[in-house]
Write a protein that holds these residues in place. Sequence first.
Motif, mmCIF file in Angstrom:
data_model
loop_
_atom_site.group_PDB
_atom_site.id
_atom_site.type_symbol
_atom_site.label_atom_id
_atom_site.label_comp_id
_atom_site.label_asym_id
_atom_site.label_seq_id
_atom_site.Cartn_x
_atom_site.Cartn_y
_atom_site.Cartn_z
ATOM 1 N N LEU A 63 84.274 4.078 17.413
ATOM 2 C CA LEU A 63 83.538 3.140 18.259
ATOM 3 C C LEU A 63 82.782 2.144 17.383
ATOM 4 O O LEU A 63 82.229 2.520 16.349
ATOM 5 N N GLY A 64 82.720 0.887 17.822
ATOM 6 C CA GLY A 64 81.911 -0.107 17.133
ATOM 7 C C GLY A 64 80.578 -0.303 17.840
ATOM 8 O O GLY A 64 80.443 -0.006 19.031
ATOM 9 N N TYR A 65 79.594 -0.808 17.126
ATOM 10 C CA TYR A 65 78.256 -0.903 17.706
ATOM 11 C C TYR A 65 78.133 -2.007 18.751
ATOM 12 O O TYR A 65 77.202 -2.012 19.556
ATOM 13 N N VAL A 73 82.900 2.668 27.344
ATOM 14 C CA VAL A 73 84.338 2.485 27.569
ATOM 15 C C VAL A 73 84.952 2.054 26.246
ATOM 16 O O VAL A 73 84.666 0.959 25.754
ATOM 17 N N PRO A 74 85.764 2.883 25.615
ATOM 18 C CA PRO A 74 86.312 2.553 24.298
ATOM 19 C C PRO A 74 87.049 1.214 24.279
ATOM 20 O O PRO A 74 87.687 0.822 25.265
ATOM 21 N N LEU A 75 86.927 0.502 23.146
ATOM 22 C CA LEU A 75 87.608 -0.770 22.925
ATOM 23 C C LEU A 75 87.263 -1.818 23.985
ATOM 24 O O LEU A 75 88.034 -2.738 24.245
ATOM 25 N N HIS A 130 80.097 6.554 17.513
ATOM 26 C CA HIS A 130 79.824 5.432 16.612
ATOM 27 C C HIS A 130 79.163 5.948 15.337
ATOM 28 O O HIS A 130 77.964 6.259 15.323
ATOM 29 N N PRO A 131 79.906 6.029 14.228
ATOM 30 C CA PRO A 131 79.306 6.429 12.949
ATOM 31 C C PRO A 131 78.621 5.238 12.291
ATOM 32 O O PRO A 131 79.182 4.136 12.270
ATOM 33 N N HIS A 132 77.422 5.466 11.786
ATOM 34 C CA HIS A 132 76.665 4.374 11.169
ATOM 35 C C HIS A 132 76.001 4.853 9.888
ATOM 36 O O HIS A 132 75.900 6.057 9.619
ATOM 37 N N PRO A 224 82.968 -9.846 11.261
ATOM 38 C CA PRO A 224 84.128 -9.160 11.822
ATOM 39 C C PRO A 224 83.815 -7.693 12.065
ATOM 40 O O PRO A 224 82.993 -7.101 11.390
ATOM 41 N N HIS A 225 84.505 -7.142 13.057
ATOM 42 C CA HIS A 225 84.326 -5.720 13.360
ATOM 43 C C HIS A 225 84.767 -4.900 12.157
ATOM 44 O O HIS A 225 85.832 -5.110 11.599
ATOM 45 N N ALA A 226 83.952 -3.927 11.789
ATOM 46 C CA ALA A 226 84.225 -3.158 10.576
ATOM 47 C C ALA A 226 85.293 -2.091 10.761
ATOM 48 O O ALA A 226 85.627 -1.390 9.833
ATOM 49 N N ALA A 227 85.840 -1.982 11.963
ATOM 50 C CA ALA A 227 86.802 -0.895 12.204
ATOM 51 C C ALA A 227 88.082 -1.051 11.414
ATOM 52 O O ALA A 227 88.859 -0.121 11.288
ATOM 53 N N ALA A 228 88.349 -2.239 10.886
ATOM 54 C CA ALA A 228 89.597 -2.427 10.147
ATOM 55 C C ALA A 228 89.481 -2.010 8.696
ATOM 56 O O ALA A 228 90.464 -1.969 7.978
ATOM 57 N N ARG A 229 88.293 -1.696 8.231
ATOM 58 C CA ARG A 229 88.117 -1.308 6.835
ATOM 59 C C ARG A 229 88.849 -0.002 6.557
ATOM 60 O O ARG A 229 88.734 0.966 7.271
#
Length: 234
Positions: A63-65, A73-75, A130-132, A224-229
């Motif tokens: 999950l993104g923040y 609701v995911p995504l 959501h990991p932070h 940019p959303h960090a989920a692509a890292r």
Amino acid sequence: MTPKSFVSTLAATELPSVFNPWRDRCTVHDRSDAAARRRDNLEMLLTAALDHRVETIWIARDLGYRGGRRTGVPLTDEIHLGHAGTLMGGIAFERATQGPAVAERTAAIVWRVLERIGQPVMLWNVFPFHPHEADDPMSNRCHTRSEREATWPILQALVSMIRPRQIVAIGRDAHLALDGLDIPTTAVRHPSYGGQREFIEGMFSLYGVADDNDEPLELPLGAPHAAARRCALA
């Protein structure tokens, strides 16, 4: 497992440096009943997915923040809650936060594609929370292997409940992490960090949708959303 018991299982999970949107409340942005609203949103999504007998689950990494952390609701960010409700049969999702609606880049692209496809799907993440970073609750980080292992039964329970014919892994990290599932998994490029066109083309190809090659999507401003890292998740 039913949608209600699944959401209850999610809400009972607590991990360090992790925000559980179905359990936790952000003291800065959330309404007083935010976690309950997000639980209701997810339960309605799951119920609709079962009612529509969805055949595919799209699974990203975390999950993104700016998205699922706020909506439950995911995504899906707050800008696209209405779109999600319409696609799933007219669900009235509720916002759990105060102030202006917040947009997320990944959600904007995902929902552009879903609106063209026009078929309900189940949206999820390998790591459902959501990991932070420990000192920055509004940051994104990769979930760890131990975190994934701790929550793997939740993913298995979702798959057992939905019984999809296919899983679409969004991004390389998600694809690698899903290797242990006994269901055909197709990988598509994550839309962040230059992957927007490849993501759209990959999804359109899977669903047999003609690519109109229209103007680039206008994305929300910000990092940019960090989920692509990419992370060492294997």
